[in-house]
Write an enzyme that holds these catalytic residues in place. Structure first.
Site, short mmCIF file in Angstrom:
data_model
loop_
_atom_site.label_atom_id
_atom_site.label_comp_id
_atom_site.label_asym_id
_atom_site.label_seq_id
_atom_site.Cartn_x
_atom_site.Cartn_y
_atom_site.Cartn_z
N TYR A 144 0.84 -1.20 0.00
CA TYR A 144 0.00 0.00 0.00
C TYR A 144 0.88 1.25 0.00
CZ TYR A 144 -2.64 3.72 2.41
OH TYR A 144 -3.19 4.93 2.79
N LYS A 148 1.61 4.28 -2.59
CA LYS A 148 1.30 5.67 -2.23
C LYS A 148 2.50 6.57 -2.55
CE LYS A 148 -2.04 7.08 -0.35
NZ LYS A 148 -3.33 7.54 -0.98
P1 NAD Z 1 -11.81 4.56 2.46
O1 NAD Z 1 -11.53 3.13 2.11
O2 NAD Z 1 -12.87 4.84 3.45
O3 NAD Z 1 -12.15 5.38 1.13
C1 NAD Z 1 -11.53 5.11 -0.10
C2 NAD Z 1 -12.58 5.20 -1.18
O4 NAD Z 1 -11.95 4.93 -2.45
C3 NAD Z 1 -13.70 4.16 -1.03
O5 NAD Z 1 -14.98 4.78 -1.05
C4 NAD Z 1 -13.52 3.25 -2.25
O6 NAD Z 1 -14.75 2.74 -2.76
C5 NAD Z 1 -12.86 4.19 -3.24
N1 NAD Z 1 -12.13 3.45 -4.27
C6 NAD Z 1 -11.24 2.45 -4.09
N2 NAD Z 1 -10.82 2.00 -5.28
C7 NAD Z 1 -11.44 2.74 -6.23
C8 NAD Z 1 -11.43 2.72 -7.65
N3 NAD Z 1 -10.70 1.84 -8.33
N4 NAD Z 1 -12.19 3.62 -8.32
C9 NAD Z 1 -12.96 4.51 -7.63
N5 NAD Z 1 -13.02 4.56 -6.28
C10 NAD Z 1 -12.28 3.68 -5.59
O7 NAD Z 1 -10.41 5.18 2.91
P2 NAD Z 1 -10.09 6.51 3.74
O8 NAD Z 1 -9.62 6.10 5.07
O9 NAD Z 1 -11.20 7.47 3.59
O10 NAD Z 1 -8.80 7.04 2.96
C11 NAD Z 1 -8.89 8.06 2.00
C12 NAD Z 1 -7.50 8.40 1.51
O11 NAD Z 1 -6.70 8.82 2.61
C13 NAD Z 1 -6.75 7.24 0.85
O12 NAD Z 1 -6.05 7.74 -0.26
C14 NAD Z 1 -5.77 6.81 1.91
O13 NAD Z 1 -4.60 6.28 1.32
C15 NAD Z 1 -5.46 8.13 2.61
N6 NAD Z 1 -5.01 8.02 4.00
C16 NAD Z 1 -5.86 7.49 4.94
C17 NAD Z 1 -5.41 7.42 6.26
C18 NAD Z 1 -6.31 6.89 7.36
O14 NAD Z 1 -5.89 6.83 8.52
N7 NAD Z 1 -7.56 6.49 7.05
C19 NAD Z 1 -4.13 7.87 6.61
C20 NAD Z 1 -3.32 8.39 5.62
C21 NAD Z 1 -3.76 8.47 4.32
#
Ligand code: NAD
Length: 345
Positions: A144, A148
């Site tokens: 992952y 990223k």
């Molecule tokens: P999440 O899984 O709740 O949301 C991700 C969304 O992306 C989902 O709704 C999913 O359906 C959509 N998705 C996945 N593959 C897809 C595709 N091929 N086409 C269209 N949509 C697609 O995750 P989150 O926790 O809301 O994370 C959001 C962002 O923040 C991500 O990029 C993640 O890497 C980043 N991030 C999250 C955290 C954390 O602690 N949650 C920390 C650092 C970075």
């Protein structure tokens, strides 16, 4: 004096807008008067005035039809971490992000804000007040994170002042808040199975946990400061609560808030790390015979037992960022939002 940029009256598209962060971002954008569309592979809510486009971000045609009249794109879609499906991460985070950039350029989008991650510089060793100048991890903690890193590079390198396509990356860390399907539900499940009794190490390692509203605030500020003459263009920014907390204190506050006992018994960090390493090697050795994937991995131990907190000074200077919800208030709101996960009396 800070310059406040008025939201454009054109539409913005939130790719990944059905997710945890994306959903909160959509709500705040609406509050601030933006026209909002969502692009996601799933639709899990409906909101008046929000247009949903269901599709895979690897599909340029699907993206192009969602990008009509859009001037600003937030890309916060990613497969959830925790899986070892390398092919999926590469397809969505790398190939898919290339496709998003191409589609944005073709559709005449002017600004793109990527949700990256602070973990792009983390290698399992202590990071204290890490700045954005830290090099990308040479040995990222998982597939992952590996993807990223590539994703962030692609988006920042695509920043093109001359042709009017401006990009910026937000690096949050440990996002938490209402409706998060990961952190609190997994923590409670582990506690219910009686596995939240131990503290790895001496429990003093500081970590960032960032309330979701602050992460959203950072994204919107980045978009509003993204102009051709701004230092924000083509740069990554840490967005945190600016209140690092001991990893185990944070876990304990959530658990106790929901009626579960806090972890109490200390285990030496190196002992637990060694045990996880042994298990991982065993799984590797036995892989031709049986498929067993330990969830107790050396990297999970490192995440729970090392320092990893980051400076958000750059965001303060370049985009006047300050957290809008304190950690204490964020924890309170989070605990209150999960009544169904409360320990039965
Ligand atoms: P999440 O899984 O709740 O949301 C991700 C969304 O992306 C989902 O709704 C999913 O359906 C959509 N998705 C996945 N593959 C897809 C595709 N091929 N086409 C269209 N949509 C697609 O995750 P989150 O926790 O809301 O994370 C959001 C962002 O923040 C991500 O990029 C993640 O890497 C980043 N991030 C999250 C955290 C954390 O602690 N949650 C920390 C650092 C970075």
């Amino acid at each position: 004096m800070t310059t406040r940029v008025r939201p454009s009256n054109k539409r913005c598209l939130v790719i990944g807008g059905s997710g945890f962060l994306g959903g909160h971002l959509v709500e705040k954008l609406l509050d601030r008067g933006y026209g909002v569309s969502v692009f996601d592979i799933r639709q899990n809510y409906e909101l008046p005035n929000v247009t949903f486009h269901q599709g895979d971000l690897c599909n340029k045609q699907a993206l192009l039809s969602a990008l009509k009249d859009v001037s600003l794109v937030f890309h916060c879609a990613s497969p959830a971490p925790g899986s070892d499906n390398r092919e999926l991460f590469e397809r969505v985070n790398i190939q898919g992000t290339r496709t998003v950039i191409q589609a944005c350029k073709e559709a005449g989008v002017q600004k793109m804000v990527l949700t990256s991650s602070a973990s792009v510089v983390y290698e399992g060793k202590d990071i204290k007040n890490g700045k954005e100048s830290l090099p990308y991890a040479k040995k990222p903690i998982d597939y992952y994170t590996q993807t990223k890193i590539k994703q962030e590079k692609l988006v920042l390198e695509a920043c093109d002042r001359e042709n009017g396509f401006l990009t910026v990356a937000i690096r949050p860390h440990g996002i938490f808040g209402p409706r998060d399907p990961q952190l609190v539900p997994i923590l409670v499940d582990t506690a219910r199975r009686g596995k939240m009794k131990f503290i790895i190490g001496n429990g003093t390692n500081l970590v960032d946990f960032t309330y979701v509203d602050n992460v959203v605030h950072g994204h919107i500020l980045a978009a509003e400061h993204l102009k051709a003459d701004s230092p924000v263009c083509g740069k990554p920014y840490h967005i945190t609560n600016d209140e690092p907390i001991c990893f185990w204190d944070f876990m304990s506050e959530i658990l106790v808030g929901l009626g579960y006992p806090a972890p109490r018994y200390h285990l030496p960090y190196l002992f637990v790390y060694g045990l996880a390493l042994l298990l991982w090697m065993l799984a590797l050795l036995l892989s031709p015979l049986i498929s067993f994937k330990p969830t107790f991995t050396p990297m999970r131990v490192a995440l729970a037992g090392t320092y990893h907190y980051y400076s958000c000074e750059r965001a303060k200077e370049d985009m006047s960022y300050t957290p809008i919800v304190t950690l204490k208030e964020g924890i309170k709101r989070t605990v209150e939002s999960y009544p169904h996960l409360r320990q039965e009396e």
